[in-house]
Design an enzyme around this catalytic site. Structure first.
Site, mmCIF file in Angstrom:
data_model
loop_
_atom_site.group_PDB
_atom_site.id
_atom_site.type_symbol
_atom_site.label_atom_id
_atom_site.label_comp_id
_atom_site.label_asym_id
_atom_site.label_seq_id
_atom_site.Cartn_x
_atom_site.Cartn_y
_atom_site.Cartn_z
ATOM 1 N N GLU A 227 50.599 35.762 28.508
ATOM 2 C CA GLU A 227 50.682 37.245 28.433
ATOM 3 C C GLU A 227 52.491 37.416 28.814
ATOM 4 O O GLU A 227 52.656 37.265 30.046
ATOM 5 C CB GLU A 227 50.050 37.737 29.037
ATOM 6 N N CYS B 285 55.101 45.084 32.068
ATOM 7 C CA CYS B 285 55.027 44.634 30.513
ATOM 8 C C CYS B 285 54.908 45.057 29.163
ATOM 9 O O CYS B 285 54.893 44.991 28.197
ATOM 10 C CB CYS B 285 54.055 42.900 30.835
#
Length: 679
Positions: free
Chosen positions: A255, A294
């Site tokens: 990720e 993020c």
């Protein structure tokens, strides 16, 4: 405060020491003690000790451990908030990390107990019939892997990042080795220490690495192990290319940072509520966690004729951002996580400034790790690649104007994969076209209008119920997603065999399996005494025309197929038939025991099918079979402990043909008190 490793059941107190510095005042917060760890031994300890203990428990028992762990951590949350300030996080920022992280494990625990089997493994989906006669069938199950889950976490969410990976692996029955980023590791360590102190986690089920680089850890993994990484795409791809990872096909979930976008729909004008909501969301995503998310909005995609309006609205909102000590109630945005992070942010920001126009910046708050929000404008986003490739990990967004819907979609997709995109529109046709155009390039897509905004959790908030991850640049991985997160850590196996054999393996009744008639009515048995596959075959009942008339009168259902002889001749049945719900009711009358007993009530039915018609004069019989069982936690408000039992019901006619089948859900008293009971 010393940040030490926890390996093979012990805290490792000695090693090379490095000071960890507060992002707020530049002073020492803690000391990172990097020990010379036996990584091979840690992996073996996790597999042999932790894994063995976890696999002895059912999924629900493991999920309850996680629930109770969340309750324990929540009691200590103020200690975590105090430490979190030094990462540069305001109270609002810390809430996302700390209570958001703990809240995630509550959700994951609940979803696992609702959706997954109360067994050491999960029985997934229904039976597949693989032969004409039904003597050879297939069934998927998901079993715990006999390995260790290695979690390498990012600096921006020390708590949430750790817990959202740990909880599903633990529930799956897989031990974990957690390696946080040194930056902010003092917060992760504080939470981890409480996890161990809780006494809820079996020996070997979790270990902690206090280090910058995890030595030769990846060299000692095998095909039963897995790695889950959150961080930069560069580092993630480097680790994913590790020789041992490739040779042994070790699952690697990546990720990575991504250039997420938010789109203002072409239908929106400055006087609309969606315009205000859009500007508010962009500004929030720039300033929450000082833009170090993020999922933050890096690319703000807007209609070309609204560039000036959006710019001015963003300026007005961002000018209200109070920058300073995150411990202060008046502070809206704290510093970046460290001076090192500020340097990285500045370098990436400059690359963007070189190809864009700066339309908003204060510039007066640049000191040490402190910075200010910045808005850039790229007038030709289709041809300028840097705005789709360079991520400045901080409080900045770039405005990207578009001419039409097709161009908006093209701009959104130019980043080649992101964790999340969002769209603000009040036109559902616009929503459909843009969403489906963007969907292949985004892991999550949020559509907001005035109707959903008030309860929306926001563009940048991954929810534990939904998947978190994205294609391409975002890493191609997937985390969270409720019960899916648990199954990510398990091995899916396709079983094939006879119905009876499969039933005995999966501990769940399979249609066609041998059953054993119960000597005592199942409704007279306590939860512990009921066994999967035991059955009750009822007496018979002949259906009469009077039954049909009476049921129609009582229910008000006078459908022609039940009452009109002439019309019924032209129906699918050729003549009058009994109501399907009469058959259901009559079956209940045949298998229900009238006296009070351990079966307290039924609270629903599943998979009801009326397979064949029942005509006046037909004789029906029911068979009640124990299908599966689940223990329910006794709460303080419950008078007695109980479990849930699923009974399969098969109704046949005088020719032994199946006419109806379904599953009833019942609550049945337990005799035994369990550790998870609260009273």
């Amino acid at each position: 405060m010393n940040i030490t490793s926890y390996a093979k059941g012990n805290w490792i107190e000695k090693g090379e020491e490095t000071n960890l510095i507060s992002a707020v005042n530049g002073k020492k917060v803690a000391t990172l003690v990097e020990a010379d760890l036996d990584y091979k031994g840690m992996c073996e300890y996790a597999r042999s000790v932790g894994g063995t203990k976890l696999r002895e428990m059912t999924i629900h028992q493991r999920a309850f451990k996680i629930k109770f762990l969340g309750q324990y951590l929540m009691k200590h949350k103020e200690e975590f908030y105090e430490l979190s300030t030094h990462t540069g996080a305001t109270r609002r920022d810390s809430w996302i990390d700390i209570e958001g992280g703990i809240g995630s494990i509550f959700t994951l625990s609940s979803k696992a107990r609702i959706e997954l089997s109360d067994l050491p493994f999960h029985v997934e989906g229904g039976v597949e019939r693989l032969s004409r006669g039904g003597t050879f069938i297939g069934q998927h199950i998901c079993v715990p892997k006999h390995g260790v889950a290695v979690h390498i976490n990012a600096f921006n969410f020390p708590v949430w990042g750790m817990l959202e990976k740990f909880a599903p692996a633990f529930i799956a029955g897989v031990p974990c080795i957690i390696k946080p980023s040194p930056m902010g590791s003092y917060l992760a360590h504080a939470v981890f220490k409480k996890m161990i102190e809780s006494g809820l986690l079996p020996d070997g089920s979790v270990q902690f690495i206090a280090a910058d680089v995890p030595g030769d850890l990846l060299d000692h993994l095998n095909s039963q192990d897995s790695v889950s990484f959150t961080g930069s795409a560069f580092t993630g791809q480097k680790l994913k290319a590790h020789k041992n990872i490739i040779q042994n096909n070790i699952p690697f979930n990546l990720e990575a940072d991504s250039l997420n976008c938010s789109i203002l729909g072409p239908d929106v004008t400055p006087d609309m509520e969606e315009f205000r909501l859009f500007v508010k969301e962009v500004a929030n995503e720039m300033t929450v966690k000082t833009g170090q998310k993020c999922t933050a909005i890096r690319r703000t995609i807007i209609p070309k004729d609204l560039v000036e309006d959006v710019t001015e609205a963003l300026k007005k909102r961002l000018e209200k951002t109070t920058i300073g000590d995150p411990a202060s109630e008046n502070t809206r945005m704290g510093p970046l996580a460290s001076s090192q992070q500020a340097t990285r942010f500045g370098e990436s920001l400059q690359k963007l400034i070189d190809v864009t126009d700066t339309v908003y910046t204060t510039g007066g708050d640049e000191k040490d790790a402190y910075t200010s929000p910045k808005v850039l404008l790229c007038k030709t986003p289709i041809t300028v690649d840097e705005v789709h490739k360079v991520e400045a990990f901080g409080p900045v967004t770039t405005l990207l104007p578009y001419e039409n819907i097709d161009e908006a979609v093209a701009i959104a997709n130019k980043a080649d994969g992101s964790l999340v995109g969002s769209l603000f529109t009040n036109d559902d046709d616009v929503a459909r076209v843009i969403t489906l155009g963007c969907a292949p390039y985004h892991g999550r897509f949020m559509i907001i209008n005035r109707n959903s905004a008030e309860e929306s959790t926001g563009h940048g908030s991954p929810m534990p119920h939904m998947i978190h991850g994205g294609p391409g640049r975002a890493g191609g991985g997937e985390e969270l997603g409720g019960a899916r997160a648990v199954l990510h850590n398990m091995q899916r196996v396709a079983l094939q065999g006879s119905p009876t054999t499969i039933m005995n393996i999966v501990q769940q009744y399979v249609n066609g399996a041998e059953t054993k008639e119960s000597e005592v009515h199942p409704f007279r048995k306590h939860f512990e005494d009921l066994t999967v596959g035991e059955a009750l075959t009822t007496h018979r009942r002949t259906v009469t025309e009077a039954d049909i008339v009476n049921f129609g009168g009582l229910s008000g259902d006078h459908f022609y197929a039940h009452f009109d002889d002439v019309a019924a001749k032209d129906s699918l049945f050729g003549k009058r038939v009994a109501h399907g719900y009469f058959v259901l009711s009559a079956a209940a009358g045949m298998f229900v025991h009238p006296a009070p007993g351990p079966v307290m009530l039924n609270y629903g039915l599943e998979d009801l099918r009326f397979v064949a018609p029942v005509y006046p004069g037909d004789t029906i019989q029911a068979k009640l079979i124990v299908k599966k069982k689940t223990v329910r936690q006794k709460r303080e408000t419950d008078k007695e402990p109980y479990g849930m039992v699923w009974f399969d019901v098969q109704v046949t006619n005088q020719n032994e043909e199946l006419v109806a089948e379904y599953t009833i859900l019942t609550l049945v008293k337990r005799q035994n008190r369990l550790d998870m009971d609260l009273d």
